[in-house]
Structure formats: structure tokens, C-alpha cells
Design an enzyme around this catalytic site. Sequence first.
Site, PDB file in Angstrom:
ATOM      1  N   THR A  24      -0.147  -3.246  12.492  1.00  0.00           N
ATOM      2  CA  THR A  24       0.920  -4.021  12.864  1.00  0.00           C
ATOM      3  C   THR A  24       1.497  -4.096  13.760  1.00  0.00           C
ATOM      4  O   THR A  24       2.202  -5.036  14.602  1.00  0.00           O
ATOM      5  CB  THR A  24       1.657  -3.720  11.550  1.00  0.00           C
ATOM      6  OG1 THR A  24       0.765  -4.820  10.001  1.00  0.00           O
ATOM      7  CG2 THR A  24       3.322  -4.381  11.415  1.00  0.00           C
ATOM      8  N   GLU A  51      -7.755   5.183   1.752  1.00  0.00           N
ATOM      9  CA  GLU A  51      -5.859   5.262   1.560  1.00  0.00           C
ATOM     10  C   GLU A  51      -5.513   4.900   0.030  1.00  0.00           C
ATOM     11  O   GLU A  51      -5.004   5.740  -1.122  1.00  0.00           O
ATOM     12  CB  GLU A  51      -5.157   4.131   1.469  1.00  0.00           C
ATOM     13  CG  GLU A  51      -4.765   4.468   3.420  1.00  0.00           C
ATOM     14  CD  GLU A  51      -3.910   3.497   4.058  1.00  0.00           C
ATOM     15  OE1 GLU A  51      -3.711   3.972   4.995  1.00  0.00           O
ATOM     16  OE2 GLU A  51      -3.823   2.484   4.333  1.00  0.00           O
ATOM     17  N   HIS A  93      13.060  25.018  12.866  1.00  0.00           N
ATOM     18  CA  HIS A  93      12.413  26.087  11.522  1.00  0.00           C
ATOM     19  C   HIS A  93      13.307  26.037  10.625  1.00  0.00           C
ATOM     20  O   HIS A  93      14.637  26.036  10.616  1.00  0.00           O
ATOM     21  CB  HIS A  93      13.075  27.367  12.203  1.00  0.00           C
ATOM     22  CG  HIS A  93      11.982  28.196  11.678  1.00  0.00           C
ATOM     23  ND1 HIS A  93      10.804  28.395  11.557  1.00  0.00           N
ATOM     24  CD2 HIS A  93      12.805  29.946  11.253  1.00  0.00           C
ATOM     25  CE1 HIS A  93      10.545  29.814  10.061  1.00  0.00           C
ATOM     26  NE2 HIS A  93      12.027  30.258  10.071  1.00  0.00           N
ATOM     27  N   ARG A 147     -14.875   7.714  10.796  1.00  0.00           N
ATOM     28  CA  ARG A 147     -15.673   7.565  12.094  1.00  0.00           C
ATOM     29  C   ARG A 147     -14.579   7.365  13.029  1.00  0.00           C
ATOM     30  O   ARG A 147     -13.797   6.208  13.103  1.00  0.00           O
ATOM     31  CB  ARG A 147     -16.856   6.812  12.074  1.00  0.00           C
ATOM     32  CG  ARG A 147     -17.713   6.837  13.503  1.00  0.00           C
ATOM     33  CD  ARG A 147     -18.672   6.011  13.072  1.00  0.00           C
ATOM     34  NE  ARG A 147     -18.395   4.153  12.594  1.00  0.00           N
ATOM     35  CZ  ARG A 147     -18.201   3.414  13.428  1.00  0.00           C
ATOM     36  NH1 ARG A 147     -17.826   4.062  14.642  1.00  0.00           N
ATOM     37  NH2 ARG A 147     -17.971   2.744  13.062  1.00  0.00           N
ATOM     38  N   ARG A 206     -21.433   5.195   4.201  1.00  0.00           N
ATOM     39  CA  ARG A 206     -22.526   5.235   5.020  1.00  0.00           C
ATOM     40  C   ARG A 206     -23.754   6.388   5.971  1.00  0.00           C
ATOM     41  O   ARG A 206     -23.923   6.546   6.312  1.00  0.00           O
ATOM     42  CB  ARG A 206     -23.266   3.567   5.166  1.00  0.00           C
ATOM     43  CG  ARG A 206     -22.116   3.056   6.267  1.00  0.00           C
ATOM     44  CD  ARG A 206     -22.679   2.229   6.477  1.00  0.00           C
ATOM     45  NE  ARG A 206     -21.275   2.125   7.961  1.00  0.00           N
ATOM     46  CZ  ARG A 206     -21.559   0.617   8.558  1.00  0.00           C
ATOM     47  NH1 ARG A 206     -22.700   0.086   8.403  1.00  0.00           N
ATOM     48  NH2 ARG A 206     -20.763   0.155   9.460  1.00  0.00           N
ATOM     49  N   LYS A 262       0.825  -1.587  -0.124  1.00  0.00           N
ATOM     50  CA  LYS A 262       0.184   0.047   0.004  1.00  0.00           C
ATOM     51  C   LYS A 262       0.706   1.382  -0.016  1.00  0.00           C
ATOM     52  O   LYS A 262       0.729   2.513  -0.325  1.00  0.00           O
ATOM     53  CB  LYS A 262      -1.130   0.240   1.308  1.00  0.00           C
ATOM     54  CG  LYS A 262      -1.698   0.851   1.432  1.00  0.00           C
ATOM     55  CD  LYS A 262      -1.520   2.537   2.600  1.00  0.00           C
ATOM     56  CE  LYS A 262      -0.425   1.768   3.441  1.00  0.00           C
ATOM     57  NZ  LYS A 262      -1.625   1.572   4.321  1.00  0.00           N
TER      58      LYS A 262
HETATM   59  P1  NDP Z   1     -12.048   0.051   8.792  1.00  0.00           P
HETATM   60  O1  NDP Z   1     -12.836  -0.337  10.050  1.00  0.00           O
HETATM   61  O2  NDP Z   1     -11.025   1.261   8.713  1.00  0.00           O
HETATM   62  O3  NDP Z   1     -13.530   0.710   8.197  1.00  0.00           O
HETATM   63  C1  NDP Z   1     -14.407  -0.003   7.583  1.00  0.00           C
HETATM   64  C2  NDP Z   1     -15.309   1.478   7.027  1.00  0.00           C
HETATM   65  O4  NDP Z   1     -17.162   0.342   6.119  1.00  0.00           O
HETATM   66  C3  NDP Z   1     -16.022   2.255   8.090  1.00  0.00           C
HETATM   67  O5  NDP Z   1     -16.340   3.328   6.954  1.00  0.00           O
HETATM   68  C4  NDP Z   1     -17.382   1.190   8.085  1.00  0.00           C
HETATM   69  O6  NDP Z   1     -18.374   2.157   8.002  1.00  0.00           O
HETATM   70  C5  NDP Z   1     -17.768   0.817   6.414  1.00  0.00           C
HETATM   71  N1  NDP Z   1     -18.680  -0.389   6.546  1.00  0.00           N
HETATM   72  C6  NDP Z   1     -18.750  -1.719   7.674  1.00  0.00           C
HETATM   73  N2  NDP Z   1     -19.471  -2.650   7.481  1.00  0.00           N
HETATM   74  C7  NDP Z   1     -20.122  -1.923   6.030  1.00  0.00           C
HETATM   75  C8  NDP Z   1     -21.418  -1.745   5.644  1.00  0.00           C
HETATM   76  N3  NDP Z   1     -21.783  -2.849   6.009  1.00  0.00           N
HETATM   77  N4  NDP Z   1     -21.789  -0.989   4.499  1.00  0.00           N
HETATM   78  C9  NDP Z   1     -20.836   0.150   3.973  1.00  0.00           C
HETATM   79  N5  NDP Z   1     -19.967   0.721   4.690  1.00  0.00           N
HETATM   80  C10 NDP Z   1     -19.708  -0.818   5.361  1.00  0.00           C
HETATM   81  O7  NDP Z   1     -11.264  -1.202   7.945  1.00  0.00           O
HETATM   82  P2  NDP Z   1     -10.648  -1.121   6.890  1.00  0.00           P
HETATM   83  O8  NDP Z   1     -11.067  -2.329   5.930  1.00  0.00           O
HETATM   84  O9  NDP Z   1     -10.530   0.772   5.957  1.00  0.00           O
HETATM   85  O10 NDP Z   1      -9.226  -1.948   7.556  1.00  0.00           O
HETATM   86  C11 NDP Z   1      -9.123  -2.686   8.766  1.00  0.00           C
HETATM   87  C12 NDP Z   1      -8.568  -2.699   9.230  1.00  0.00           C
HETATM   88  O11 NDP Z   1      -7.051  -2.416   9.067  1.00  0.00           O
HETATM   89  C13 NDP Z   1      -8.663  -0.483  10.624  1.00  0.00           C
HETATM   90  O12 NDP Z   1      -9.404  -0.553  11.014  1.00  0.00           O
HETATM   91  C14 NDP Z   1      -6.654  -0.646  10.876  1.00  0.00           C
HETATM   92  O13 NDP Z   1      -7.006  -1.148  12.442  1.00  0.00           O
HETATM   93  C15 NDP Z   1      -6.424  -1.031   9.647  1.00  0.00           C
HETATM   94  N6  NDP Z   1      -5.590  -0.407   8.695  1.00  0.00           N
HETATM   95  C16 NDP Z   1      -4.777   0.208   9.178  1.00  0.00           C
HETATM   96  C17 NDP Z   1      -3.856   0.622   8.169  1.00  0.00           C
HETATM   97  C18 NDP Z   1      -2.992   1.970   8.540  1.00  0.00           C
HETATM   98  O14 NDP Z   1      -2.224   1.785  10.198  1.00  0.00           O
HETATM   99  N7  NDP Z   1      -2.844   3.024   7.855  1.00  0.00           N
HETATM  100  C19 NDP Z   1      -4.504   0.753   6.833  1.00  0.00           C
HETATM  101  C20 NDP Z   1      -5.383  -0.171   7.021  1.00  0.00           C
HETATM  102  C21 NDP Z   1      -5.915  -0.855   7.553  1.00  0.00           C
HETATM  103  P3  NDP Z   1     -19.208   3.219   9.316  1.00  0.00           P
HETATM  104  O15 NDP Z   1     -17.959   3.803  10.069  1.00  0.00           O
HETATM  105  O16 NDP Z   1     -20.010   4.194   9.497  1.00  0.00           O
HETATM  106  O17 NDP Z   1     -18.994   1.684  10.424  1.00  0.00           O
END
Ligand code: NDP
Length: 452
Positions: free
Chosen positions: A311, A181, A436, A204, A198, A51
Site C-alpha cells: 500500500t 498472517e 532502556h 521465501r 511447497r 487484517k
Molecule cells: P506472496 O507472494 O507473499 O505468497 C504467495 C505464496 O503462495 C508463496 O508462498 C508461494 O510459494 C505460494 N504459491 C504460489 N503459487 C503456488 C502454487 N501454484 N501452489 C502452491 N503454492 C503457491 O503472496 P500473498 O498472496 O501472500 O500476498 C500477495 C502480496 O500482497 C504480497 O506479495 C505482498 O506484497 C502483499 N501483502 C502485503 C502485506 C503486508 O505488507 N503485511 C500483507 C498481505 C499481502 P513460493 O514462495 O514457492 O513461490
Amino acid sequence: MSKFDFDLFVIGAGSGGVRAARIAAGHGARVGICEASRVGGTCVIRGCVPKKLLSYAAHFSEEFEDAAGFGWEVGEARFSWSRLIENKDREIDRLNKVYLGLLSDSGVVLYDGHGKLLDSHRVQVGDDIISAEKILIATGGRPWKPEIPGVEHSITSDEAFHLEALPGKALVVGGGFIACEFAGIFNGLGSEVVQAYRGDQILRGFDQDVRDTVAAEMKKKGIDIRLGVNVTELTRHADGLITAQLDDGSEIQADTVMFATGRVPNVRGLGLLDAGVHAKPGGMIPVNEYSCTNVPNIFAVGDVTNRVNLTPVALMEGHAFADSEFGGSPRPVNHGFIPSAVFSHPPVATVGFSEKDAKIHYGELDIYKSVFKPMKHTLSGRDEKTMMKLVVQKSSGKVVGLHVVGMDAPEIVQGFAVAIKSGLTKQQFDRTTGIHPTAAEELVTMRVPLQG
Ligand code: NDP
């Protein structure tokens, strides 16, 4: 002589599993490990590392544009997705070998294949049945998609790293880490991008100023963020285009639809029931502060425990487990003040509490905030703002939240995370000299809290 084949058997050779195996072996334990996919796990093979390489690639388009303000004339830039993917794959192969080397150098025995618990001391990998005094589950997570009609026409981040071509038009569903990302990556590389989420604002759980700032900047770069919508159906047409139906009645046409709607613990076919290990609905394995499950000799670390799915946290949990169980120095895992970054464009980095959560935990607060044009953009002419924010507990003066949106945010916040984790006060920040000219100096020079 032990009645078991190994002192420790680890299921899953990702970040947490490999770290635990190596450290335990270093403490003198006889260690085996199995991996169903490639050694290195999500982070190395299909997560953080590839990524970030793609994210670097995506930044170049703006760098070429920005160069003009500094006197450069850059010819027509052309981008090759296949060359990027080829180079990225070469780097992932190299890292996979590094991980394999780390295991063999520390004397850990690797089994290729899916591990299944037969009972609390035995694991089956292919035709092998292996016994161990202690077992560590470090199987990580996998992407999850909602079950809507046509969802099979979509991809997740797993497939995004291996697309044959850069999407012409991509629909990214979700508002979390991965969605933000990849929206930035595809957009920076030249795809037209719609991000459908959504909720009422992306990211969030992050500080509201962070969410608003990064969303505004992403929109300026051309990402079409649609809020308050769900994708209800996908239809694939003969020409390969996909129509996504949204619950507000609108439709989006795209050649690539990527769901980044969260990840779930990887417990399929793991034999948890046979070993008596409790899991929550959805698969998350509850553990205590020493990463022990309800079965005293079975432990779990990393995303499969769904504590903080990052990680470095899996590494920390794996290391603490190995030191506790095999190094004679038991220590619980401290999950407080873990810094994190979203490699969106621009990136976000944060440590500690959002203003909203800090109010709940710490009462009255002083908020320091600065929004400014980074020096680079005085000449590049790019309309991009950096936002920095400190959340301070009024009574103690402790800085309990630090948030940055903008260029280099993750590099800046890593250093400041030491200060926040150590409980430093705003007064101690004020006594620190800035460097600076940098953007980061703003974090030690903000003097006047926001009013009211
Ligand atoms: P996240 O939990 O960050 O985001 C999931 C997203 O999907 C949220 O916006 C959520 O909405 C939405 N969602 C969940 N269920 C549904 C549904 N049924 N319909 C529509 N939208 C939905 O998960 P990611 O998959 O982005 O990443 C997984 C995890 O991996 C992260 O939580 C993080 O811990 C880790 N990660 C870390 C990174 C980093 O350190 N840079 C990079 C990538 C991943 P809502 O907010 O409304 O629940």
C-alpha cells in the site's frame, strides 16, 4: 477550453488511485475516478486494515495467558467471531466514508462502476463514456488460486473476512505474507491450523534467520507447518468437512481451506488492447520510473504494475505521478530500501537486504545478530524469542539490511528504516544511545559481529 471531460481519469479508487486523484486535483486538475467495488480498495476494504484488526483480536488469547505472571487472575475468556466481524465491518464502513469524503472534498468526480478503456482517451463506466487527457490505471490485484480439482471448495483472503464462523480447523495454503498472517490470526483466535507450503521454509525471499525464527515461533504457538507439500485435490463431504489431498500422499481434514497463493493484476475487462496498452502474460502492466505505460498519456500505479505490491508504495507511486504530471515537479519513484512487515504471530519487519542478497550486491559483510527473551516474557513465562539482525557492508560500514522478528517488530523497524534509507553506517548506529529498557535498543548496542 479542453476538448476532454477531465484532465485526468483514474480507474480504481484504492490507495494509489485515490492518492493520485486527490493530489492531481489539488494541483488544479479536473479529475474523475471510477470504482467497481467500494472506494478504499484492497488495503482498506479487504486487506491491510481488516487484517490488522483481526490480528489484534488474535493477540488477546496470549495476553490473557501472559497476564497471570504479572499477578492477574483472568476469568474464563470467551470469544465472539460475529462480534469481531461486526465491529470490523463498522470500522471499514467508517473508513470507506472517509475515503469518499477525501474525494468529494478535493472535487474529484466519482463514478460507480467498472471502467473499461475504449481507446487511449476514453473510458466507459456503465452507460457513461468519459474522455480524459490522461488516464491512470490503478486497479490493483486479486487473489489467485491454482486450478486443482475441488478448488471451488476453498476460500481466499477476500472471503476470510466474512466467514460466518471461526474455522474449527483451517488449512492455510502458501508460505507468503497472507498465509503467515492468517495462520496466526486463526490460531490466535482458537482454530486448529495447518499451514501447507511447497517450499523448504516459509517466507521465501526474506532473510534465512527471519524465516527460521518466525517458523519456529509459529510452531511453538501450535501452527502445524508442513513444508515441501502441494495440495493436489479438495473433496467436500456431506457434513461440510473438506479433505485435502497432498502430493506426499497425506491428507488433511479441515472445515476451511484458504489459498494464499499469491495475487494477480486486476486487468479483466479493462480494454487494454483497445487502448494499445501492453501487458505481460498474467496481466502486469510494465511502466517506466514515472509510471508511464507504453501509451504516453496512460499511466499505471500500484499492484497492477507488480513492482512492489505494498500500500505505501502504491501511495508513493500515485503521489509522484500526480506531482510529475500536474504539479510541475517531475520525480521518478524510488523503490530502494522499502521497509515491510508481515503481521504474523510473532510479527516480522525488515528493511534492506537479506544476508544472502547483500552478499551478491555488497560483497563482504559483517553480520550482527541477537536472539533473546523479551523482558515481558521473564514474568509471563512464555517461551518466545526475539531475533534482531544487522547486515553491514564491510568496506563502507553501511547497514544494508535490518531484520526483526518479535513483538512490536513493525513499529521498531519503521523508525530504523529512515536510517537505512539514509545510508547510515554501523558506526553511526553505535553512536546512538539506546532507550532502556526496550528490545529496540539491541539494534544500537550489538558490538561483536558473528564469526565466520
Ligand atoms: P506472496 O507472494 O507473499 O505468497 C504467495 C505464496 O503462495 C508463496 O508462498 C508461494 O510459494 C505460494 N504459491 C504460489 N503459487 C503456488 C502454487 N501454484 N501452489 C502452491 N503454492 C503457491 O503472496 P500473498 O498472496 O501472500 O500476498 C500477495 C502480496 O500482497 C504480497 O506479495 C505482498 O506484497 C502483499 N501483502 C502485503 C502485506 C503486508 O505488507 N503485511 C500483507 C498481505 C499481502 P513460493 O514462495 O514457492 O513461490
